[in-house]
Design an enzyme around this catalytic site. Sequence first.
Site, PDB file in Angstrom:
ATOM      1  N   ASN B 383       0.824  -1.198   0.000  1.00 18.61           N
ATOM      2  CA  ASN B 383       0.000   0.000   0.000  1.00 18.61           C
ATOM      3  C   ASN B 383       0.863   1.254   0.000  1.00 18.61           C
ATOM      4  OD1 ASN B 383      -2.056   1.828   0.156  1.00 18.61           O
ATOM      5  ND2 ASN B 383      -3.059   0.916   1.923  1.00 18.61           N
ATOM      6  N   ASP B 384       1.591   1.482   1.089  1.00 14.72           N
ATOM      7  CA  ASP B 384       2.356   2.722   1.190  1.00 14.72           C
ATOM      8  C   ASP B 384       3.379   2.877   0.066  1.00 14.72           C
ATOM      9  OD1 ASP B 384       0.978   3.298   3.493  1.00 14.72           O
ATOM     10  OD2 ASP B 384       2.464   2.363   4.803  1.00 14.72           O
ATOM     11  N   VAL B 385       3.976   1.761  -0.362  1.00 16.47           N
ATOM     12  CA  VAL B 385       5.058   1.863  -1.355  1.00 16.47           C
ATOM     13  C   VAL B 385       4.543   2.161  -2.759  1.00 16.47           C
ATOM     14  CG1 VAL B 385       6.638   0.393  -0.078  1.00 16.47           C
ATOM     15  CG2 VAL B 385       5.128  -0.641  -1.765  1.00 16.47           C
TER      16      VAL B 385
END
Lengths: 103, 457
Positions: B383-385
């Site tokens: 998600n964050d990446v």
Amino acid sequence: MDAITLLTIFVLAVFVGFEVVSKVSSTLHTPLMSGANAIHGIILVGAIIVAGQAEDVLVLVIALIAVLLATVNLVGGFVVTDRMLDMFSGRKKSSAAPKGEGK
Amino acid sequence: MILLSPEWAALLYLVAAVCFILALQGLGKPASARRGNLIGAAGALVAVVTVFLSSKIDNLPWILATIVVGAAIAAPVSRRVKMTQMPQLVALFNGVGGGAAALVALLELSHSSSPWSALAVAFTVLVGAVSFSGSCITFAKLQELMPTRPIVFPGQPVVLGLVLAGALVSGGFVVATGSFVAVLVLLALGLATGVLLVLPVGGADVPIVISLLNAFTGLTVAASGLVLGNILLLVAGTLVGASGTILTRAMASAMGRSVTGIIFGAFKGGSTAGSTTVSDRPVRSSSAEDVAILLGYAQRVIVVPGYGLAVAQAQHTMAELAETLEAKGIEVVYGIHPVAGRMPGHMNVLLAEANVPYEKLLEMDEVNPQFKTADVALVVGANDVVNPAAKTTPGSPIYGMPILDVAAARQVVFLKRSMRPGFAGIENELLYEPQTTLLFGDAKDSLAKVLTAVKNI
């Protein structure tokens, strides 16, 4: 040991430390961190010395806690690093040719 | 029992120190990493045996029993720990090492004869305590015992400043008077500093903080070497401190962050953007069959694995899906973000375990230009990446972190457990884009369903 000798050893060790880990690929950052983590578990040597000189119970108890913590650091550190690297070993066979590094 | 003369002991410590240098050097290269680690362990064994044979050690049964207990706790835990939990275990081991150094220095205060030695005691107690409590917080964050997003309360920088000032004052007292009370105060303030420093760190920055605390512990071990007059501790601790510093910087730069930015970033007000709750905007969710069709008719698929893949232990299913697609003539590669998962290299290790060929794992710089020619970017539990907020939202906690450019692909498929935001606690705009399809569920279940559906096309 006099202060200058200790300082010399310290400074040289700093440079060796810088030198041995420069240019490591990001894939190996975690095992390297974990391996370095295991190495500082060598504080166990210090903890053993202090526990071996303890003369009253309180000092001995605190020193034994230090021995316990240091042993966990040292033994656990090397074992977990080995396990991590074990997972890499599957790849070693298939990567005989080094891949183009950082273009 | 003194069997070895000081000369022999010094010589054996030198052997151990050389082993540690060779270990660090070996760990830097894939081919020699495992051997390097074993050399390090051998060095440690030499050093521990040497200390028993070369100094006057009372309380021997107690010490040996404690070592046996410690090893009996640590070895099985390390053997059995799940891949996904390794980072927090490393954090924990680092913390206890720092704690051990702080305790050793604490006890040595009464033996310290010069102000320099008292200064080294004060340093070790303070930094060891910071490392211990800081590592405990990173452990709790990674183990999800506490919220993973940055935690900031009003006035935190002021509190931290006061605590640090107090630590300096009590450190001064320790050096000047050698007071045992002052050193206990210093210990307590060190513990508080560690908590205050690590609480505001969130998201993908946690591994970098572990590395930084690792370097701290190294320095405390070096300082306790000064206190005890033990050259091996000085050399080994300095090696770890120096290499840990370099490593921390390398990790940070792999993510496009600066170390100070990570430690102090959350204080600068970036935290508020991190506390978004789940919104109820519509997303396009679909069935495994639809995803299978998207994949089955693609020419190029780029898989972006993340922590979700690791948690679900879905790497084997993932590899099988990729092989099935390749058998249909579809090109599949993996785009690996340097900090996907919870630590650098996490995904490489995981996929290597599933026998995914090394050539298929592309690093970020290599894979990013390829997304625009990809038909499908399959994001499995990441998600964050892949969150465009890293590029577009200056207030976001992950702003400035390089991301995988999945938005450039024609279609983006997210396999996600829920709409819950990622580790950094921020929402991902990409989920609401028109080219995005979501398949909810555990990564392993979802992949297995997609795999079956692909086989039936």
